[in-house]
Scaffold this active site. Structure first.
Site, PDB file in Angstrom:
ATOM      1  N   TYR A   1     -44.969-122.494  56.975  1.00 53.16           N
ATOM      2  CA  TYR A   1     -44.688-123.920  57.221  1.00 53.16           C
ATOM      3  C   TYR A   1     -43.897-124.471  56.037  1.00 53.16           C
ATOM      4  O   TYR A   1     -44.301-124.288  54.886  1.00 53.16           O
ATOM      5  CB  TYR A   1     -46.013-124.668  57.425  1.00 53.16           C
ATOM      6  CG  TYR A   1     -45.859-126.163  57.384  1.00 53.16           C
ATOM      7  CD1 TYR A   1     -44.990-126.810  58.255  1.00 53.16           C
ATOM      8  CD2 TYR A   1     -46.565-126.935  56.469  1.00 53.16           C
ATOM      9  CE1 TYR A   1     -44.821-128.187  58.196  1.00 53.16           C
ATOM     10  CE2 TYR A   1     -46.412-128.308  56.410  1.00 53.16           C
ATOM     11  CZ  TYR A   1     -45.541-128.930  57.273  1.00 53.16           C
ATOM     12  OH  TYR A   1     -45.376-130.288  57.216  1.00 53.16           O
TER      13      TYR A   1
ATOM     14  N   LYS B   1     -53.149-130.842  64.717  1.00 48.55           N
ATOM     15  CA  LYS B   1     -52.503-130.133  65.832  1.00 48.55           C
ATOM     16  C   LYS B   1     -53.514-129.876  66.957  1.00 48.55           C
ATOM     17  O   LYS B   1     -54.104-130.803  67.456  1.00 48.55           O
ATOM     18  CB  LYS B   1     -51.853-128.859  65.312  1.00 48.55           C
ATOM     19  CG  LYS B   1     -51.133-129.020  63.978  1.00 48.55           C
ATOM     20  CD  LYS B   1     -49.956-129.981  64.047  1.00 48.55           C
ATOM     21  CE  LYS B   1     -49.271-130.064  62.681  1.00 48.55           C
ATOM     22  NZ  LYS B   1     -48.287-131.100  62.581  1.00 48.55           N
TER      23      LYS B   1
ATOM     24  N   ARG C   1     -66.534-141.496  50.141  1.00 50.00           N
ATOM     25  CA  ARG C   1     -65.572-140.475  49.687  1.00 50.00           C
ATOM     26  C   ARG C   1     -66.275-139.137  49.445  1.00 50.00           C
ATOM     27  O   ARG C   1     -65.727-138.076  49.698  1.00 50.00           O
ATOM     28  CB  ARG C   1     -64.850-140.941  48.409  1.00 50.00           C
ATOM     29  CG  ARG C   1     -64.011-139.852  47.759  1.00 50.00           C
ATOM     30  CD  ARG C   1     -62.973-140.375  46.783  1.00 50.00           C
ATOM     31  NE  ARG C   1     -63.455-141.362  45.837  1.00 50.00           N
ATOM     32  CZ  ARG C   1     -64.244-141.087  44.780  1.00 50.00           C
ATOM     33  NH1 ARG C   1     -64.628-139.856  44.532  1.00 50.00           N
ATOM     34  NH2 ARG C   1     -64.653-142.055  43.984  1.00 50.00           N
TER      35      ARG C   1
ATOM     36  N   ASP D   1     -53.726-119.561  57.285  1.00 52.75           N
ATOM     37  CA  ASP D   1     -53.456-120.832  57.967  1.00 52.75           C
ATOM     38  C   ASP D   1     -53.515-120.527  59.463  1.00 52.75           C
ATOM     39  O   ASP D   1     -52.628-119.880  60.018  1.00 52.75           O
ATOM     40  CB  ASP D   1     -52.090-121.375  57.541  1.00 52.75           C
ATOM     41  CG  ASP D   1     -51.785-122.740  58.164  1.00 52.75           C
ATOM     42  OD1 ASP D   1     -52.325-123.020  59.252  1.00 52.75           O
ATOM     43  OD2 ASP D   1     -50.998-123.506  57.582  1.00 52.75           O
TER      44      ASP D   1
HETATM   45  N1  PLP Z   1     -49.808-125.684  58.477  1.00 57.60           N
HETATM   46  C1  PLP Z   1     -49.046-125.531  59.564  1.00 57.60           C
HETATM   47  C2  PLP Z   1     -48.926-124.183  60.182  1.00 57.60           C
HETATM   48  C3  PLP Z   1     -48.368-126.623  60.109  1.00 57.60           C
HETATM   49  O1  PLP Z   1     -47.601-126.438  61.213  1.00 57.60           O
HETATM   50  C4  PLP Z   1     -48.501-127.883  59.485  1.00 57.60           C
HETATM   51  C5  PLP Z   1     -47.767-129.061  60.013  1.00 57.60           C
HETATM   52  O2  PLP Z   1     -46.934-128.955  60.882  1.00 57.60           O
HETATM   53  C6  PLP Z   1     -49.299-128.002  58.345  1.00 57.60           C
HETATM   54  C7  PLP Z   1     -49.951-126.881  57.867  1.00 57.60           C
HETATM   55  C8  PLP Z   1     -49.441-129.318  57.623  1.00 57.60           C
HETATM   56  O3  PLP Z   1     -50.309-130.161  58.316  1.00 57.60           O
HETATM   57  P1  PLP Z   1     -50.316-131.766  58.196  1.00 57.60           P
HETATM   58  O4  PLP Z   1     -49.061-132.251  58.833  1.00 57.60           O
HETATM   59  O5  PLP Z   1     -51.567-132.168  58.912  1.00 57.60           O
HETATM   60  O6  PLP Z   1     -50.360-132.095  56.749  1.00 57.60           O
END
Ligand code: PLP
Length: 376
Positions: free
Chosen positions: A103, A200, A47, A175
């Site tokens: 998001y 992604k 961890r 992000d």
């Molecule tokens: N940030 C963006 C721009 C996203 O599109 C997403 C998920 O679609 C996330 C964060 C969250 O990621 P996760 O699904 O891996 O928790």
């Protein structure tokens, strides 16, 4: 080293024990201690750290920060866990400025989890720097940007947001999930931290959930994020790290195809009589096109479009596609299409005639043919 070489090789070495070129997966949760009580090989408990995670973090730090750099990457079990760690590193009473179309999971986290905990958020249109400036408070600690945004592909000027944050004594976080470090390097534009859902494009094959926070330098804030990683424990498994690093090895080969295909699909949709609007920053008419052209090296594989006739018409298009897969998420090899408002739920502000598309690595003509027949 140039980006392609970093993606293909950074943090790689043949296994010293066997010469294996593909890295072994270290499943061990615990590591041996020497008779004198020391841990000379540097690992104690999985961890806290393990070889697969360390290699992934080293690679992501170089990918975002370039080389040489002081960047530090901290990997998490999901993009949302990475996002949560950044906010948890703040204190109750602190204030965050976030985009009004970020998001929806990030917005929910701020509203439903962090607000009761005492973190205050103002959601703004981040395409307008004056609005952001006006919302600064003495307690503002983070300007959170997401560009291109999800799902409207709005573009925020990262250098401008970083400069507003700096003069307010706040951090600028970006992000960078949709752009990836191949197309956009926020740290070089002045951002302090980058967050990714590595689920992604970075892993790229729809088969592993993960996230990362990359900070420009090792400072007290990062040490707090690393404390949260270790003590709160939302860590990726060794296999998750292995898969993510394997995905990174082809990131530079995949992104140009995603971008070229998305550009072709966007231009096709733009001219289609059944399409009311196309949101893709690569189109010269997109309101953020000039900023995107300045801060990105290409426009990426994500787009959304609005269908003439409202929600039912949009649902019909999604129902009729044959090649696109009706599914949420993005960044994998297969093209995905989704009616976004219905997945975001009743408080969604996304137009109900909007379909979000993750353009994959198929032949663009096949994708255009499929959308064409679905729109008929
Ligand atoms: N940030 C963006 C721009 C996203 O599109 C997403 C998920 O679609 C996330 C964060 C969250 O990621 P996760 O699904 O891996 O928790």
């Amino acid at each position: 080293m140039r980006f392609e070489t970093i993606a293909a090789q950074a943090a790689h070495q043949a296994d010293p024990a066997t010469g294996a070129v593909a890295p072994p997966i270290y499943l061990s949760t615990t590591f041996e201690r020497d008779a004198d009580g020391e841990y000379p090989r540097g690992f104690v408990y999985s961890r806290s750290d393990n070889p697969n995670r360390r290699a992934l973090e080293e690679c992501l730090a170089i990918l975002e920060g370039g080389e040489p750099n002081d960047a530090v990457a901290t990997a998490f079990a999901s993009g949302s866990a990475a996002t949560a760690a950044v906010f948890q590193a703040l204190s109750p009473g602190d204030h965050v400025i976030a985009p009004d179309d970020c998001y929806h999971g990030t917005a929910r986290m701020l509203r439903e989890i962090l607000a009761p905990w005492g973190l205050r958020t103002t959601f703004v249109d981040m395409t307008d720097p004056e609005t952001v400036r006006r919302e600064i408070q003495p307690e503002t600690r983070i300007i959170w940007t997401e560009t291109p945004s999800n799902p409207l592909l709005k573009i925020a000027d990262i250098a401008e947001m970083a400069s507003i944050a700096r003069s307010a004594g706040a951090l600028c976080v970006c992000d960078n999930t949709w752009a990836t470090p191949m197309l956009q390097r926020p740290l070089t534009l002045g951002a302090d931290l980058v967050v990714h859902s590595t689920t992604k494009y970075i892993s790229g094959h729809e088969d592993v959930t993960g996230g990362v926070v990359v900070s420009a330098q090792d400072d007290a804030f990062v040490q707090r994020i690393r404390l949260i990683q270790n003590v709160a424990g939302a860590v990726p498994s060794p296999f998750d790290c292995w898969l993510t690093l394997r995905g990174i090895r082809t990131l530079h080969v995949r992104m140009p195809v995603h971008s070229a295909n998305a550009g072709r699909v966007a231009r096709f949709l733009q001219d289609h009589p059944r399409v009311a609007a196309v949101h893709y920053p690569g189109l010269p008419g997109h309101p953020g096109h000039d900023i995107a052209a300045r801060q990105m090296t290409d426009f990426g594989g994500m787009l959304s479009f609005q269908v003439v006739g409202g929600q039912n018409a949009a649902m019909r298009v999604a129902a009729r596609v044959r090649l696109f897969v009706r599914a949420t998420s993005l960044g994998g090899t297969q093209s995905l299409i989704e009616h976004r408002a219905s997945i975001e739920g009743p408080d969604s502000k996304t137009p109900d005639d909007l379909l979000r598309v993750s353009v994959g690595l198929e032949n663009a003509d096949d994708l255009i043919d499929d959308l064409g027949q679905a729109l008929e």
